[in-house]
Design an enzyme around this catalytic site. Structure first.
Site, short mmCIF file in Angstrom:
data_model
loop_
_atom_site.label_atom_id
_atom_site.label_comp_id
_atom_site.label_asym_id
_atom_site.label_seq_id
_atom_site.Cartn_x
_atom_site.Cartn_y
_atom_site.Cartn_z
N ARG A 102 6.38 38.91 10.12
CA ARG A 102 7.72 39.39 11.15
C ARG A 102 7.71 37.52 10.77
O ARG A 102 7.56 36.25 10.76
CB ARG A 102 6.39 38.84 12.06
N CYS A 104 10.48 35.47 14.07
CA CYS A 104 10.96 35.81 15.67
C CYS A 104 11.78 33.96 15.33
O CYS A 104 11.59 33.34 15.64
CB CYS A 104 9.53 34.95 17.11
#
Length: 124
Positions: A102, A104
Site C-alpha cells: 500500500r 498513502c
C-alpha cells in the site's frame, strides 16, 4: 483486455471504467470514492467514508470475478494526512488478515470534493 463496470458501485465520475483486466488476469481498479450506488456522497467520519470507498472497491472486484483477498496493492489518496490513523483502522478492519502492499499520499483535492479515494491492483 476486458473493461469492468459494476451496477453496485456509483457511476464513474469521468470517461473511464471501474476497472480493466489484462491478459494475465491482473485487475486494475480505478479510484473508488466514498459514494453510494445512487451517486450521492457518504457523509460522516473519515472512517465511514473509508468504509464506503472500500465497499465500492469490493463491488468492482466482485464484478471482475475477484475479491479483497486477491488485492496485491492499494493506493490511498487523502486530502488530510492528519486522518491517517482513523483511515488505517477502517482499512485494517476491511483487510483483516490480508495485508496487501500500500501507498498513502496526501493530495490537495479530489473529485466531488471528497477527502479520500482508494485504487487497487488485484488478481482475478
Amino acid at each position: 483486455m476486458e473493461l469492468i463496470n459494476s451496477d453496485s458501485a456509483p457511476t464513474a465520475v469521468g470517461p473511464y471504467s471501474h476497472a480493466s483486466v489484462d491478459a494475465q488476469g491482473n485487475i486494475y481498479v480505478s479510484g473508488c470514492l466514498p459514494m453510494k450506488a445512487d451517486g450521492s456522497l457518504v457523509e460522516g467520519s473519515i472512517a465511514q467514508k473509508t468504509d464506503a470507498a472500500l465497499s465500492n472497491l469490493e463491488s468492482v472486484l466482485k464484478m471482475a470475478g475477484s475479491d479483497k483477498s486477491k488485492v496485491l496493492k492499494t493506493t490511498i489518496f487523502l486530502v488530510d494526512l492528519g486522518q491517517f490513523a482513523e483511515v488505517n483502522e477502517a482499512y485494517a478492519d476491511f483487510f483483516a488478515g490480508h495485508k496487501p502492499a500500500r501507498s498513502c499520499v496526501q493530495v490537495s483535492a479530489l473529485p466531488k470534493g471528497v477527502d479520500i479515494e482508494i485504487e487497487a491492483i488485484a488478481q482475478a
